[in-house]
Design a protein around this motif. Structure first.
Motif, mmCIF file in Angstrom:
data_model
loop_
_atom_site.group_PDB
_atom_site.id
_atom_site.type_symbol
_atom_site.label_atom_id
_atom_site.label_comp_id
_atom_site.label_asym_id
_atom_site.label_seq_id
_atom_site.Cartn_x
_atom_site.Cartn_y
_atom_site.Cartn_z
ATOM 1 N N UNK A 88 0.790 -1.227 0.000
ATOM 2 C CA UNK A 88 0.000 0.000 0.000
ATOM 3 C C UNK A 88 0.820 1.273 0.000
ATOM 4 N N UNK A 89 2.020 1.212 0.567
ATOM 5 C CA UNK A 89 2.819 2.418 0.705
ATOM 6 C C UNK A 89 3.198 3.033 -0.633
ATOM 7 N N UNK A 90 3.419 2.148 -1.654
ATOM 8 C CA UNK A 90 3.859 2.678 -2.949
ATOM 9 C C UNK A 90 2.702 2.898 -3.920
ATOM 10 N N UNK A 91 1.519 2.566 -3.542
ATOM 11 C CA UNK A 91 0.369 2.751 -4.425
ATOM 12 C C UNK A 91 -0.605 3.718 -3.759
ATOM 13 N N UNK A 92 -1.256 4.562 -4.571
ATOM 14 C CA UNK A 92 -2.100 5.585 -3.952
ATOM 15 C C UNK A 92 -3.518 5.112 -3.646
ATOM 16 N N UNK A 115 -2.803 -2.748 -2.989
ATOM 17 C CA UNK A 115 -2.499 -1.409 -3.487
ATOM 18 C C UNK A 115 -2.648 -1.340 -4.996
ATOM 19 N N UNK A 116 -3.196 -0.230 -5.467
ATOM 20 C CA UNK A 116 -3.377 -0.034 -6.916
ATOM 21 C C UNK A 116 -2.851 1.357 -7.258
ATOM 22 N N UNK A 117 -2.049 1.481 -8.296
ATOM 23 C CA UNK A 117 -1.602 2.807 -8.745
ATOM 24 C C UNK A 117 -2.730 3.414 -9.572
ATOM 25 N N UNK A 118 -3.182 4.586 -9.189
ATOM 26 C CA UNK A 118 -4.341 5.180 -9.883
ATOM 27 C C UNK A 118 -4.038 5.439 -11.362
#
Lengths: 355, 262
Positions: free
Chosen positions: A290-294, A344-347
Motif C-alpha cells: 500500500x505504501x507505494x500505491x495511492x 495497493x493499486x496505482x491510480x
C-alpha cells in the motif's frame, strides 16, 4: 515513415442479409506481421478470404502497393496462404507439395529442386522430401504447408488460424518458428487468430475486430495496456472491474469502498454521483504494498490459484472483488484462504469504462 | 462354440450356399459336354468362336468409351456441386437415379425415335453414329453408380480447402481437377469405372434394339442355339464381373492416405 503495403478501403461483405464486415479500413506496412484478432463471427476470416480472393467484397477495395487487386482471381494475386486444416495434397509427397506452385509457374526442374531444398532447410525438414503428408505429425505438416506457401516467393503471406489444430506445446514452438521465418524473409503477413495470447506474442500490430468492425488497431503493448473500448479491454487479457461513484468530477475523484481516491483517467464527461467502472489488469494490483500505491483497499482472500511462476489471488473487497497476480516466492508462501490482506493499486494504471 | 456364434455361422453358410450352389451347378454343367467325363471343351469352343472375340472386344471398347465419357461428365459435375452448389445435391442425386427408375427399353425407344434416319440428327444412319449413341446410353445407364462412386470419393477429401490451396498457388480450375482432385479420388473413380464395365459387359436390351453385336447379344444367341456353351459363358461372365470387383478391392489398398491429425 513506414512504407504502406496493403490497404483495405471501406470493405463490406454480407452473407444472406447478415453484414459480417462493416466498412473496414486498414493499412499494413511492408514487412509487418499483423494479426486479425476477435471472437468467432467477428469477420476476421472473411477479411482474410477477401484479401486472398476467395470471397468478393460487396463494396470497398483491397490495394497492394497501390494497385487494386479486388477484381483479380486468387491464382493471379501472388499471395501465399496457410490453412487451419493444413490442406497438403495427400497424393503428393512433401517435395511435390512444396514444388506445386513452382511447377504451375513453369519453373525449370533444376531450379525447382534447389528451391524445394532451400524451403525444406528453412522449415528444418531436410530429408523429408520423399515422405507423404500422412507420415508427418501435425506440426510437421503445417511447416510443410508454410514452405509450400512461401516457395513461389509470394508478395504477402496469409495465415488462417494455422496453429488451432495443434497441441499447446507445438503451437508455441511453431508460432516462434513462423515469426522467425517471417522476420528472415521480411514478408508482409496477415495472421488470423481468436487466441489473444498468440496475437500478443507474435504480432507487430493487432487489429481487434468485433461484429464486423475494427475496435482497435495498434501494437500489442497498446492493445493490452491502453484498450480504447470496453470490448478490447474485456476480450484481450483478464480485467478487474471495481464499481465506484464519481465524488467530484472536476477534481477527478471517485468514492471506492468508502474512501475517496483520485483517478487521472476519469473522463471530462463524468458527472458527480454517476456510477463508473474502474478497470485494471491483475498485475496492476499488488499485495501488502500500500505504501507505494495511492489506492489502498482492505479485503479477505477468497481464492488462491497456484499457477507455477505466478500465484493468482481473488480478494473480496465487500462490494467488489479483485484478481491480482503475484510472483511465486519460494520463501514466502501465499496467504491462506480467508486471510485479511491489504492491496495497493496505482491510480495511473486505472482505466474508466462506462457502466 | 456359443449358440449365438453358431447361429451366425449357420446363417452365413445358408446365405453363401444360396449364391454358390447355383454357380457350382452351372460350372459343373458346363464341364459335361462329353459323355465320357468332365472337360473344358465348352470353354474351348467359346474362346475359339470368332463371334465371342468380336463381341467381347466390341463390348470392352464401348465400355471403355462409356467410362471416359462418363468420367468427363460426372467428375467435374460432382466436384462443382460439392464446391459451389451443395444445395443442388438432392436434385442432382435424383437425376442420377432416373436411369434406375426408367427401364432401358424406354430409353432405347426414345433414342430410335429421336435419332432415326429421318430425324434432324440421324445418328442411327451410320455405324459410328450408332456406336456413339450406344456409348451415351451406357453412360446414362451407369450414371447412378458412377455419380455415387465419385461423390463418395469427394466426401473423403476436403474439396474446398484443397481447391483453395491449389488455387492460391496459381492453379486454374482444370489443373486443380486434374492434378489435385482426380488423383485423390482415383480409387472411387476406378470403382465407378469397373461397375460401368460390369454393367456394359452384361447389357442386352439397348444393344439388341440398336442392332449392335455386343457380348450380351452374343450370349443370348448362343443360349438360344447351344446347350453347354451358355453355361460356360455364364461362368466366364461371372469371372469377369468378380475380376472387376476384385480390382476395386485391390486398388483401394493403393488409395492416397489422408493426413494424420495429432
Amino acid at each position: 515513415m513506414a512504407e504502406e503495403f496493403l490497404r483495405i478501403d471501406k470493405l463490406v461483405k454480407t452473407f444472406g442479409g447478415n453484414q459480417v464486415v462493416k466498412g473496414v479500413d486498414l493499412s499494413f506496412n511492408k514487412g509487418e506481421f499483423v494479426s486479425l484478432l476477435g471472437p468467432s463471427g467477428c469477420g476476421k476470416t472473411t477479411i482474410l478470404r477477401m484479401i486472398a480472393g476467395f470471397e468478393r467484397p460487396d463494396s470497398g477495395r483491397i490495394l497492394v502497393e497501390g494497385k487494386d487487386i479486388s477484381g483479380l482471381a486468387p491464382n493471379q494475386r501472388k499471395i501465399g496462404m496457410v490453412f487451419q486444416a493444413y490442406a497438403l495434397f495427400p497424393n503428393m509427397n512433401v517435395a511435390d507439395n512444396i514444388g506445386f506452385g513452382l511447377k504451375i509457374a513453369g519453373m525449370p526442374k533444376p531450379q525447382r529442386e534447389a528451391r524445394i531444398e532451400e524451403m525444406l532447410q528453412l522449415i528444418g525438414l531436410s530429408g523429408y522430401g520423399k515422405r507423404y503428408p500422412f507420415e508427418l505429425s501435425g506440426g510437421q505438416q503445417q511447416r510443410v504447408a508454410l514452405a509450400r506457401a512461401l516457395a513461389p516467393s509470394p508478395r504477402m503471406l496469409l495465415l488462417d488460424e494455422p496453429l488451432s489444430a495443434l497441441d499447446a506445446k507445438i503451437r508455441v514452438s511453431l508460432r516462434e518458428q513462423i515469426r522467425q521465418i517471417q522476420r528472415e524473409l521480411g514478408i508482409t503477413t496477415v495472421f488470423v487468430t481468436h487466441d489473444q495470447e498468440e496475437a500478443l506474442s507474435i504480432s507487430d500490430r493487432i487489429v481487434v475486430l468485433n461484429t464486423g468492425n475494427v475496435e482497435q488497431f495498434g501494437q500489442p503493448f497498446e492493445i493490452y495496456n491502453r484498450p480504447q473500448t470496453r470490448f478490447v479491454a474485456t476480450f484481450v487479457g483478464t480485467l478487474n472491474t471495481l464499481n465506484a461513484t464519481v465524488a467530484d468530477a472536476g477534481a477527478k475523484t471517485v468514492t471506492l469502498g468508502g474512501t475517496t481516491v483520485t483517478i487521472p483517467a476519469l473522463p471530462a464527461s463524468a458527472r458527480n454521483g454517476e456510477a463508473v467502472a474502474l478497470t485494471m489488469r491483475p498485475e496492476a494490483v499488488s499485495l501488502a504494498n500500500g505504501a507505494t500505491r495511492d489506492i489502498v483497499l482492505d479485503g479477505k482472500v477468497a481464492e488462491v490459484s497456484f499457477l507455477g511462476s505466478v500465484i493468482r489471488l481473488k480478494v473480496d473487497l465487500g462490494d467488489n472483488a479483485v484478481n491480482l497476480d503475484t510472483f511465486n516466492d519460494q520463501r514466502t508462501p501465499p496467504p491462506a484462504h480467508g486471510a485479511p490482506v491489504r492491496i495497493g493499486i496505482a491510480s495511473s494504471d486505472v482505466l474508466v469504462l462506462e457502466r | 462354440m456359443k449358440p449365438a456364434k453358431l447361429w451366425s455361422w449357420i446363417i452365413f453358410a445358408f446365405g453363401a450356399a444360396y449364391f454358390i450352389v447355383p454357380l457350382l451347378a452351372t460350372f459343373e454343367f458346363s464341364l459335361r459336354i462329353r459323355r465320357e467325363g468332365y472337360t473344358f471343351d465348352a470353354y474351348t469352343s467359346v474362346f475359339s468362336d470368332g463371334r465371342f472375340q468380336a463381341s467381347f472386344s466390341y463390348s470392352l471398347l464401348i465400355g471403355v468409351c462409356a467410362i471416359i465419357v462418363g468420367l468427363l461428365i460426372v467428375v467435374p459435375a460432382a466436384y462443382y456441386v460439392r464446391l459451389r452448389a451443395p444445395h443442388l445435391r438432392p436434385i442432382i442425386e435424383f437425376i442420377t437415379l432416373l436411369p434406375l427408375v426408367i427401364p432401358a427399353i424406354i430409353l432405347v425407344f426414345g433414342y430410335i425415335r429421336m435419332y432415326n434416319t429421318s430425324s434432324a440428327l440421324p445418328l442411327l444412319g451410320t455405324n459410328l453414329g450408332t456406336d456413339i449413341l450406344l456409348t451415351l446410353a451406357y453412360v446414362a445407364l451407369a450414371l447412378p453408380y458412377m455419380y455415387r462412386a465419385v461423390d463418395t470419393g469427394l466426401r473423403t477429401i476436403d474439396v474446398q480447402t484443397l481447391t483453395e490451396a491449389a488455387n492460391i498457388l496459381g492453379a486454374n480450375q482444370a489443373t486443380i481437377i486434374a492434378k489435385v482432385i482426380f488423383p485423390n479420388i482415383i480409387v472411387a473413380v476406378l470403382s465407378g469405372a469397373f461397375l460401368t464395365l460390369a454393367i456394359v459387359i452384361g447389357e442386352f436390351t439397348i444393344a439388341s434394339l440398336l442392332n449392335r453385336q455386343v457380348f450380351g447379344v452374343y450370349m443370348q444367341n448362343v443360349g438360344a442355339n447351344r446347350a453347354f456353351e451358355p453355361a460356360a459363358l455364364a461362368v466366364i461372365s461371372f469371372v469377369i464381373t468378380w475380376g472387376a470387383m476384385g480390382m476395386i478391392q485391390l486398388l483401394a489398398r493403393f488409395a492416397p492416405k489422408t493426413a494424420r491429425r495429432d
